[in-house]
Design an enzyme around this catalytic site. Structure first.
Site, PDB file in Angstrom:
ATOM      1  N   ARG A 662       0.914  -1.157  -0.026  1.00  0.00           N
ATOM      2  CA  ARG A 662       0.142   0.084   0.054  1.00  0.00           C
ATOM      3  C   ARG A 662       0.775   1.089   0.068  1.00  0.00           C
ATOM      4  O   ARG A 662       1.938   1.226   0.773  1.00  0.00           O
ATOM      5  CB  ARG A 662      -0.953  -0.224   1.410  1.00  0.00           C
ATOM      6  CG  ARG A 662      -1.938   1.300   1.339  1.00  0.00           C
ATOM      7  CD  ARG A 662      -2.496   1.297   2.705  1.00  0.00           C
ATOM      8  NE  ARG A 662      -3.578   0.078   2.794  1.00  0.00           N
ATOM      9  CZ  ARG A 662      -4.814   0.087   2.245  1.00  0.00           C
ATOM     10  NH1 ARG A 662      -5.179   0.964   1.657  1.00  0.00           N
ATOM     11  NH2 ARG A 662      -5.396  -1.243   2.268  1.00  0.00           N
ATOM     12  N   LEU A 664       0.970   5.329   1.030  1.00  0.00           N
ATOM     13  CA  LEU A 664       0.095   5.997   1.848  1.00  0.00           C
ATOM     14  C   LEU A 664       0.057   7.125   1.172  1.00  0.00           C
ATOM     15  O   LEU A 664      -1.048   7.976   1.772  1.00  0.00           O
ATOM     16  CB  LEU A 664       0.917   6.027   3.062  1.00  0.00           C
ATOM     17  CG  LEU A 664       0.683   4.592   4.090  1.00  0.00           C
ATOM     18  CD1 LEU A 664       2.014   4.516   4.996  1.00  0.00           C
ATOM     19  CD2 LEU A 664      -0.533   4.222   4.191  1.00  0.00           C
ATOM     20  N   ASN A 665       1.073   7.942   0.317  1.00  0.00           N
ATOM     21  CA  ASN A 665       0.708   8.996  -0.045  1.00  0.00           C
ATOM     22  C   ASN A 665       1.405   9.109  -1.424  1.00  0.00           C
ATOM     23  O   ASN A 665       2.647   9.104  -1.567  1.00  0.00           O
ATOM     24  CB  ASN A 665       1.332  10.088   0.874  1.00  0.00           C
ATOM     25  CG  ASN A 665       1.220  11.452   0.326  1.00  0.00           C
ATOM     26  OD1 ASN A 665       1.454  11.822  -0.588  1.00  0.00           O
ATOM     27  ND2 ASN A 665       1.041  12.643   1.574  1.00  0.00           N
ATOM     28  N   LYS A 667       2.305  11.429  -3.249  1.00  0.00           N
ATOM     29  CA  LYS A 667       3.373  12.790  -3.547  1.00  0.00           C
ATOM     30  C   LYS A 667       4.753  12.344  -2.813  1.00  0.00           C
ATOM     31  O   LYS A 667       5.669  12.146  -3.257  1.00  0.00           O
ATOM     32  CB  LYS A 667       2.557  13.810  -3.068  1.00  0.00           C
ATOM     33  CG  LYS A 667       3.554  15.093  -3.329  1.00  0.00           C
ATOM     34  CD  LYS A 667       3.116  16.443  -2.768  1.00  0.00           C
ATOM     35  CE  LYS A 667       2.075  16.906  -3.730  1.00  0.00           C
ATOM     36  NZ  LYS A 667       1.717  18.300  -3.065  1.00  0.00           N
ATOM     37  N   GLN A 672      10.069   9.891  -2.559  1.00  0.00           N
ATOM     38  CA  GLN A 672      10.948   8.949  -1.967  1.00  0.00           C
ATOM     39  C   GLN A 672      11.711   8.173  -3.122  1.00  0.00           C
ATOM     40  O   GLN A 672      12.948   7.812  -3.112  1.00  0.00           O
ATOM     41  CB  GLN A 672      10.308   8.058  -1.104  1.00  0.00           C
ATOM     42  CG  GLN A 672      10.297   8.266   0.335  1.00  0.00           C
ATOM     43  CD  GLN A 672      11.489   7.897   1.244  1.00  0.00           C
ATOM     44  OE1 GLN A 672      12.552   8.355   0.853  1.00  0.00           O
ATOM     45  NE2 GLN A 672      11.333   7.169   2.247  1.00  0.00           N
ATOM     46  N   LYS A 735       4.854  -1.857   2.604  1.00  0.00           N
ATOM     47  CA  LYS A 735       6.184  -2.545   2.500  1.00  0.00           C
ATOM     48  C   LYS A 735       7.267  -1.577   2.916  1.00  0.00           C
ATOM     49  O   LYS A 735       8.472  -1.934   3.389  1.00  0.00           O
ATOM     50  CB  LYS A 735       6.570  -3.198   1.195  1.00  0.00           C
ATOM     51  CG  LYS A 735       5.457  -4.707   1.081  1.00  0.00           C
ATOM     52  CD  LYS A 735       5.800  -5.108  -0.053  1.00  0.00           C
ATOM     53  CE  LYS A 735       5.256  -6.537  -0.404  1.00  0.00           C
ATOM     54  NZ  LYS A 735       5.598  -6.768  -1.818  1.00  0.00           N
ATOM     55  N   GLU A 739      14.265   2.442   0.905  1.00  0.00           N
ATOM     56  CA  GLU A 739      15.477   1.745   0.309  1.00  0.00           C
ATOM     57  C   GLU A 739      15.444   1.292  -1.041  1.00  0.00           C
ATOM     58  O   GLU A 739      16.574   1.489  -1.777  1.00  0.00           O
ATOM     59  CB  GLU A 739      16.160   0.863   1.439  1.00  0.00           C
ATOM     60  CG  GLU A 739      15.591   0.668   2.823  1.00  0.00           C
ATOM     61  CD  GLU A 739      16.906   1.260   3.679  1.00  0.00           C
ATOM     62  OE1 GLU A 739      18.032   0.820   3.526  1.00  0.00           O
ATOM     63  OE2 GLU A 739      16.458   1.715   4.731  1.00  0.00           O
TER      64      GLU A 739
END
Ligand SMILES: Cc1cc2nc3c(=O)[nH]c(=O)nc-3n(C[C@H](O)[C@H](O)[C@H](O)COP(=O)(O)OP(=O)(O)OC[C@H]3O[C@@H](n4cnc5c(N)ncnc54)[C@H](O)[C@@H]3O)c2cc1C
Ligand code: SF4
Lengths: 777, 327
Positions: A662, A664-665, A667, A672, A735, A739
């Site tokens: 999933r 979460l955001n 943007k 990331q 998850k 990294e």
């Protein structure tokens, strides 16, 4: 496809805010300068500490003359190994190191021994930063210097095969099947050597500590750390204090990338100085000191051999890694893990070899092991593809691992096939010229490359607390850290949906050991663990409220069964008959309650298939978790333009597609992946710390000479996620992506360079000299 | 950084006298080199004499060429229409240097006096002949990837890192200097920087207390048709691994006059008369350019890590010449 999946937010309005590209809730505070970082607390009586570090890399301190420094105006104290109070425990012995959880089995300023250049030898405290800096310079240290060893490549370095690496967390030798025999009989064989330069994390915010003793045995530390609890434990153990007497606060962090994942020497030295002086002390590492204070990614060589069939099926993989480690620790990244699990291959073997040198212990650096390990395996797969005339994606599909080859376990979920397909489509991979060195754009050579990414979901657990107020606001807390990546924001979203409130009614607090314990924000565990904790804590609130309602004769839900009740937009109602129910505010008002609290635990392996969705949730069955191998997957695609005469490599296009559970955001997740990819492009093309071979001292310890990518190095980046629902990972099915965004990146770039030039550069970073100097394979 | 006093000079005389009469004073213009080195304790000055109020400003045409005040900022000069039009190599060398923030701060005079980026020089824990005469040169067998291949000595192989000086030295720029007696002298830039020899600590011909007042670049056809090419480890905000400033006057395929200087490879801004000699009178062809490039690095003395610069410098020069003649 996901018919067993309960709607995670079955109790919340749909569609919710989770997954939406919500702007950062802390964004305004950051741009207004209101967000306080650990060196920005103007405490009364604050003093300034500055480290004096060692010029030499090996030897002993003969004399420290502080007389000149002492005379300077404003100087309050000068601490050295001679006058610093003794600690209850130091990491100087293995037991101490373990108890502390120290990243390094050596604490400077506990003796006269110098083991590495840049090691702290004195700490000067003054009433201003400038005066402390000046006085530190006047401290005269006389050394009896010895010839240091700079790296494993030094002929004098003693190489050895460690039984365990990474503080005992990984094996120094792994064997699955008989790789040697399989290799010997393999129709196709390849061997190549890959080297990786020393890399430093270089977060914008350097290491910083502000220590204040509230009482003789009560300490508060504002610390630049990825984990307040780990720092609390380390400090309390070293100081011999109960853990609760040490409070660690990190409200904002200016990046970490692994170097802030542990409690490093400068932190405890600052704490000791504050204690000895009886005043709060602030210490901020200089950029130069940052290079020798919080670890690095070690210099390393990997040799990877593969045996395969004529149609590109892997038969054997043998991996050897040699790297530099410190005089005391057997730390090295476990590169072999990803090589062992990325593709279906019946046999595998890996060895580690370390050489002790006069350097501090290296530490986890974004995707530790996976980043350099993926460079080796993903370049090798590319070589194999060219050798056998198979498309690079096709050869990966032929070796697609339907279960984890390293453990034999089924994947909890794996969306890699979809990542390849979508990435190829976005990139236009089908138009690729199969031959290397064939595409030109004027004088530049154009190359396309791709690589697979994968990162494990690490075992972790955490807790969160929700306090829901009867006026429709909520405070949600978890002692996590926001590295600057958006933890504040995504947890606000999760709390909003879990509580059926709009995000602006939620205040999410983190970064304080006073709050419920959360794991270190490292190893990509924060998003999954903390979001699950928040969700579980909200569930706890609803359970309490439901219990109240069904016992309350004035409630429309009086005498209903708990499992019949759901929450919808803050309203408790019957699943089957939505009209029967009431708003939580009404319920609480009747009970005379201003607020109600719930707490919850987020756990690894506690997804809904593991019984998460029931009331007893959070209680993961260990065997349930152990049945599955849990990993994120992804694929990077890139186009480079190489100037063969000038040696320059420029990344011109970038596509990353990830399947990471999933999101979460949309943007912050995209940011990331972009950030990690840029980190990887840096490692691929320019990042390298140079350590002088004779002095074992860095020669480019600043951001003018240690190159990281600038805007002009980075093209527009396309990032997408595969919609993936993982039933096992954790309550939220998240998850983590911190990294994986970097894994495979350097290989994708190197593969594109090969496609452009026909030259294989296996020595990172790929700087112009290597393009000019490398011979074709 | 040590404690220092600060004097804001309003007259050149005041500034030059203050620096001449003190054993450890220094002028400060933009401070982007000076303060860095003071923070690293590589330079320790007891007094800083701020020269920013002096009238060393202006970018104007004179009978000798374009005169640029030493206190003009890199960004202003780089974007000046006269510079852009008549000395494109100069403009490019400025705009490809450092970062916008630095260029807004940094002066032309300070730029010519920036010091090497040799990592040993910048860290007082190392020996370094330039910083501490006689202490040794660990760069010779150490981390020398970025260091010079031309003009080196046993004492020092440090690269002159700047860009502007390379363009200016190619285009025959002349400096106007003024000493504490108020006496002015003209020094061609090519003679301004010194080879390290056995005294790498002595970098220029400036006398104690002497100021750079301005720099004048003669007008010429090869200046109007000039370019600066810079090769570096990242696309922006990095010093040159190799760079070339070239100016050509080509008529009907024949080179009438040529100017060539290399950056990133020399211990000083490296004017190559040998390359110019080959170019002048020759056809503007790749073969000519290659021959000129070979001549430019004939005396190169690379070390272990910077061997690639011999090839890179030549390719950079050939590319610059090619771009100039095909554009
Ligand atoms: C991170 C970084 C990257 C950089 N990248 C580049 C690059 O890519 N290319 C490039 O060319 N440069 C680069 N620079 C160097 C920069 O251009 C110089 O620092 C700048 O031009 C110096 O000018 P200043 O006015 O700040 O000099 P200051 O720091 O004020 O002075 C430098 C020296 O010159 C002396 N001085 C100054 N003006 C005069 C004068 N008029 N007469 C006599 N003496 C004087 C001072 O006493 C001092 O010794 C970079 C610098 C940094 C910090
Ligand atoms: S090359 Fe020059 S500046 Fe560098 S260490 Fe040697 S003497 Fe010093």
């Amino acid at each position: 496809m996901y018919e067993n999946e309960p709607a995670f937010f079955e109790t919340s309005p749909k569609p919710g805010v989770v997954g939406k590209p919500l702007d950062r809730v802390d964004g305004r505070d950051k741009v207004m300068g209101r967000a306080k970082y650990s060196a920005e607390y103007p405490l009364p009586g604050l003093t300034y500490g500055v480290l004096k570090t060692s010029d030499i890399a090996k030897g002993r301190i003969q004399r420290i003359d502080t007389s000149a420094a002492q005379k300077e105006p404003g100087v309050l104290a000068i601490y050295t190994h001679e006058n610093l109070p003794k600690l209850a425990k130091t990491p100087n012995d293995p037991d101490g190191k373990k108890a502390i959880g120290a990243p390094m089995g050596f604490l400077p300023m506990t003796s006269d021994v110098v083991h590495y250049a840049g090691q702290p030898v004195a700490l000067v405290v003054a009433d201003t930063f400038e005066r402390a800096t000046h006085a530190a310079r006047l401290v005269q240290v006389t050394y009896a210097a010895e010839q240091p060893i700079a790296a494993y490549t030094d002929p004098k370095a003693q190489l050895f095969n460690p039984e365990k690496i990474q503080d005992g967390k990984a094996d120094g030798y792994t064997r699955r099947g008989d790789a040697r025999a399989a290799m010997a009989s393999a129709p196709v064989k390849m061997t190549a050597v890959y080297t990786h330069a020393i890399n430093h994390h270089n977060p914008m915010e350097p290491g910083a500590t502000t220590a204040i003793w509230e009482g003789p045995d009560r300490l508060t530390v504002y610390e630049s750390t990825q984990g307040v609890t780990r720092t609390q434990k380390a400090l309390s153990t070293m100081l011999g204090l109960p853990q609760d007497q040490v409070r660690v606060i990190t409200k904002y962090l200016g990046g970490g990338f692994g170097c802030k994942g542990s409690c490093w020497p400068h932190t405890v030295l600052t704490v000791q100085a504050a204690k000895a002086l009886g005043r709060p002390v602030k210490l901020v590492l200089t950029r130069q000191q940052q290079f020798t204070s919080m670890g690095h990614r070690e210099d390393q060589t990997q040799t990877l051999s593969a045996g395969a069939t004529q149609d590109g099926k892997l038969l054997a993989l043998i991996h050897e890694k040699t790297a530099t480690t410190s005089p005391w620790d057997n730390y090295t990244e476990s590169n072999s893990k990803i090589i062992n699990m990325l593709y279906e291959c019946p046999t595998f073997e890996s060895h580690y070899e370390l050489g002790r040198a006069n350097v501090m212990t290296s530490t986890f650096t974004r995707a530790p092991g996976e980043a350099p390990g993926s460079f080796a395996i993903e370049c090798l797969m590319d070589d194999l593809a060219y050798k056998l005339g198979i498309d690079p994606i096709e050869i990966r599909l032929r070796n697609y691992a339907e279960k984890d080859p390293s453990t034999g376990q089924a994947w909890s979920s794996k969306g890699l096939r979809e990542c390849y397909a979508r990435g190829a489509e976005l990139f236009g991979w089908s138009k690729r010229n199969p031959k290397a060195g064939q595409t030109r754009d004027g004088r530049t050579l154009v190359g396309w490359g791709m690589a697979t990414a994968s990162y494990p979901v690490h075992n972790s657990q955490g807790t969160a607390r929700v306090r829901l107020y009867a006026d429709g606001h909520a405070v949600v807390q978890s002692g996590a850290t926001d590295l600057g990546t958006g933890t504040y924001t995504v947890m606000t979203q999760v709390a909003a949906d879990s509580l059926g409130l709009p995000p602006e009614k939620i205040r999410f607090e983190l970064g304080d050991t006073k709050l419920p314990t959360a794991p270190n924000s490292g190893g990509s565990v924060a998003a999954g663990t903390v979001s699950s904790s928040v969700y579980m804590a909200a569930q706890d609130v609803w359970e309490r409220l439901t219990k109240m309602a069904i016992k309350d004769p004035k409630s429309p839900l009086f005498k209903a069964k708990p499992e019949e009740v759901v929450m919808e937009k803050g309203r408790l109602q019957l699943k089957k008959n939505a009209s029967k129910g009431e708003d939580f505010k009404a319920l609480m008002k009747r009970a005379g309650m201003d607020d109600i609290e719930g707490s919850g635990q987020g756990k690894y392996g506690a997804g809904y298939e593991a019984g998460q969705s029931t009331a007893a949730a959070g209680d993961a069955h260990k065997d349930e978790a152990a049945k599955h191998s849990m990993h994120s997957f992804g694929a990077h695609f890139c186009e480079v333009h190489v100037d063969p005469d000038l040696g320059t490599v420029r990344v011109k296009r970038w596509v990353s597609v990830h399947a990471a559970g999933r999101i979460l955001n949309a943007k912050t997740a995209r940011s990331q992946i972009i950030g990690g990819s840029i980190f990887g492009i840096g490692a691929a093309l320019m990042e390298a710390t140079a350590r002088d071979p004779h002095y074992a001292r860095y020669t480019n310890a600043d951001l003018a000479e240690y190159h990281i990518p600038v805007n002009a190095d980075i093209p527009e980046m396309t990032v997408e996620f595969i919609d993936e629902h993982d039933p096992f990972i954790n309550a939220m099915g998240v998850k983590g992506i911190g990294e994986i965004s970097m894994v495979g990146v350097s290989a994708a770039v190197a593969n594109a360079v090969f496609h452009a030039t026909g030259k294989r550069v296996r020595d990172l970073p790929i700087t112009p000299d290597k393009i000019l100097g490398t011979k074709a394979v | 950084m040590n404690n220092f006093t600060y004097l804001q000079a309003t007259q050149a005389k005041e500034a030059t006298a203050a620096v001449r009469d003190s054993k450890d004073a220094a002028f400060i213009a933009g401070g982007t080199t000076l303060l860095d080195l003071m923070k690293l304790n590589v330079e320790n000055h007891g007094q800083l004499v701020d020269i920013n109020m002096l009238a060393f400003k202006g970018i104007e045409q004179t009978s000798d060429g374009l005169r640029i005040g030493a206190l003009e900022r890199m960004s202003d000069v780089g974007e000046n229409p006269l510079v852009l039009q008549n000395y494109p190599a100069v403009s490019q060398s400025l705009l490809l240097a450092a970062s916008p923030q630095l260029r807004n701060m940094a002066s032309i005079g300070g730029n010519l006096l920036q010091r090497t980026r040799c990592g040993y020089f910048r860290d007082t824990a190392f020996p370094c002949n330039k910083r501490q005469p006689g202490s040794g040169c660990p760069a010779q067998d150490g981390e020398n990837r970025g260091l010079a291949i031309l003009g080196t000595s046993k004492s020092c192989i440090a690269t002159f890192p700047g860009d502007l000086a390379v363009a200016l030295v190619a285009l025959d720029a002349v400096l106007l200097l003024e000493n504490a007696k108020g006496k002015q002298r003209r020094v061609p830039l090519v003679d301004f920087h010194l080879l390290p020899g056995t005294t790498p600590q002595k970098e220029t011909v400036l006398e104690p207390g002497e100021l750079i007042v301005s720099v004048t670049i003669p007008a010429a056809a090869h200046a109007r048709k000039s370019t600066y090419l810079k090769v570096r480890d990242r696309t922006s905000y990095a010093y040159a691994l190799a760079s070339a400033a070239v100016g050509l006057d080509v008529q009907s395929g024949t080179i009438r006059s040529a100017r060539v200087a290399l950056g990133g490879v020399g211990t000083k801004p490296w004017r190559s008369l040998a390359a110019e000699k080959i170019l002048t009178g020759a056809p503007a062809t790749e073969a000519t350019f290659r021959a000129a490039a070979a001549a430019a690095v004939r005396d190169a003395q690379p070390r272990e890590q910077n061997r690639f610069k011999v090839e890179l410098a030549q390719n950079t020069l050939v590319r610059a010449l090619t771009e100039l003649t095909t554009a």
